[in-house]
Design an enzyme around this catalytic site. Structure first.
Site, PDB file in Angstrom:
ATOM      1  N   VAL A  34       0.835  -1.199   0.000  1.00  0.00           N
ATOM      2  CA  VAL A  34       0.000   0.000   0.000  1.00  0.00           C
ATOM      3  C   VAL A  34       0.872   1.252   0.000  1.00  0.00           C
ATOM      4  O   VAL A  34       0.661   2.174  -0.798  1.00  0.00           O
ATOM      5  CB  VAL A  34      -0.963   0.005   1.204  1.00  0.00           C
ATOM      6  CG1 VAL A  34      -1.762   1.310   1.245  1.00  0.00           C
ATOM      7  CG2 VAL A  34      -1.907  -1.189   1.131  1.00  0.00           C
ATOM      8  N   TYR A  35       1.854   1.282   0.880  1.00  0.00           N
ATOM      9  CA  TYR A  35       2.724   2.458   0.953  1.00  0.00           C
ATOM     10  C   TYR A  35       3.459   2.668  -0.366  1.00  0.00           C
ATOM     11  O   TYR A  35       3.492   3.783  -0.913  1.00  0.00           O
ATOM     12  CB  TYR A  35       3.726   2.297   2.099  1.00  0.00           C
ATOM     13  CG  TYR A  35       4.587   3.514   2.298  1.00  0.00           C
ATOM     14  CD1 TYR A  35       4.084   4.649   2.937  1.00  0.00           C
ATOM     15  CD2 TYR A  35       5.898   3.558   1.827  1.00  0.00           C
ATOM     16  CE1 TYR A  35       4.863   5.784   3.102  1.00  0.00           C
ATOM     17  CE2 TYR A  35       6.675   4.682   1.984  1.00  0.00           C
ATOM     18  CZ  TYR A  35       6.157   5.788   2.624  1.00  0.00           C
ATOM     19  OH  TYR A  35       6.936   6.913   2.776  1.00  0.00           O
ATOM     20  N   THR A  36       4.039   1.598  -0.907  1.00  0.00           N
ATOM     21  CA  THR A  36       4.753   1.704  -2.173  1.00  0.00           C
ATOM     22  C   THR A  36       3.819   2.161  -3.293  1.00  0.00           C
ATOM     23  O   THR A  36       4.190   2.997  -4.128  1.00  0.00           O
ATOM     24  CB  THR A  36       5.391   0.357  -2.537  1.00  0.00           C
ATOM     25  OG1 THR A  36       6.334  -0.001  -1.516  1.00  0.00           O
ATOM     26  CG2 THR A  36       6.114   0.416  -3.871  1.00  0.00           C
TER      27      THR A  36
ATOM     28  N   THR B 200       1.184   4.038  -3.085  1.00  0.00           N
ATOM     29  CA  THR B 200       0.852   5.466  -2.993  1.00  0.00           C
ATOM     30  C   THR B 200       1.980   6.333  -3.546  1.00  0.00           C
ATOM     31  O   THR B 200       1.729   7.363  -4.175  1.00  0.00           O
ATOM     32  CB  THR B 200       0.544   5.885  -1.547  1.00  0.00           C
ATOM     33  OG1 THR B 200       1.715   5.742  -0.726  1.00  0.00           O
ATOM     34  CG2 THR B 200      -0.602   5.084  -0.959  1.00  0.00           C
TER      35      THR B 200
END
Length: 259
Positions: A152-154, A156
């Protein structure tokens, strides 16, 4: 013309370094963060700058709406979408609330704040939008053995790269510039909040990231990678992407046809 910068995530790290540098360069500031005491401390430490403090949580709709309203109403000449949230874990382990926070802070907030300032910038024929992402945006193809999973972080960060590039193209010739800043590991509190000890890992000072970002704007870069010496590596990524985009056909590719 007076210079007014709105900086999110301004209480520490890259955001605070941006605020410090922009104040020194003569900008008035609107600084945004969750910890009002730190924002107040920054304002008190910079009595020569006009500093407006906005305590808001960009992981919430209410926080985004508050800052977007201010951004739309003020003559912002530079927007720095820097706010971040450190939720590093595989998707299956990431609580839904934390997944929502990451997407709000790194996708929804930059999108809506950029939208809030761009009309005024277009009317004035000048302005700068800086989106702070990270080199993890390019780490998707890495095997698990090489890179811990944080989908998820990557994702975004990859969104910020693509959005910034496309928005820059949309605004070509208007006087409004867009940049996405993609540092590697930076010496900030970010990883400490995850309980990660990176003291033994070489890390770039936040002030160097800001210097690279401002110099990248002078060079006309849309994607600025402070720690990548060979800019041709990034150019190769983007050329390959455009080549694949241009090579598409309405005909089914041979490898997908049943024999």
């Amino acid at each position: 013309m007076s210079k007014l910068a709105l900086v999110t995530g301004a209480t520490s790290g890259i955001g605070r370094a941006f605020a410090e540098r922009l104040a020194a360069d003569g900008h008035d500031l609107i600084i945004v963060g969750r910890r009002k005491e730190r924002l107040d401390e920054f304002a008190a430490a910079h009595p020569r700058a006009a500093v407006r403090v906005v305590a808001a949580d960009l992981s919430t709709d209410a926080g985004i709406d508050t800052v977007a309203g201010i951004a739309a109403a003020e003559p912002v000449t530079m927007l720095v979408n820097n706010a971040g949230v450190a939720h590093y874990m595989p998707l299956a382990d990431l609580p839904a609330a934390k997944a929502g926070e990451v997407v709000h802070v790194k996708v929804v907030a930059p999108t809506l704040l950029s939208r809030a300032v761009v009309a005024g910038m277009l009317e004035r024929g000048a302005g700068t939008i800086v989106n702070v992402a990270g080199m993890l945006a390019f780490s998707g193809p890495a095997p698990h053995s090489q890179m811990p999973r944080r989908a998820v972080y990557t994702g975004t960060l990859a969104h910020l790269v693509a959005m910034s590039q496309t928005l820059s193209a949309e605004l070509e010739g208007t006087g409004v510039r867009v940049q996405v800043l993609v540092p590697g590991v930076v010496a900030t509190e970010f990883h400490e909040r995850q309980g990660m000890d990176l003291s033994a890992v070489p890390r770039m000072p936040a002030a160097d990231v800001v210097s690279a970002g401002l110099r990248g704007l002078e060079l006309g870069e849309v994607v600025t990678a402070p720690g990548v010496e060979d800019a041709g590596l990034l150019e190769a990524i983007f050329r390959a992407g455009l080549a694949a985009f241009g090579a598409q056909s309405p005909e089914l590719a041979t490898r997908y046809r049943l024999s």
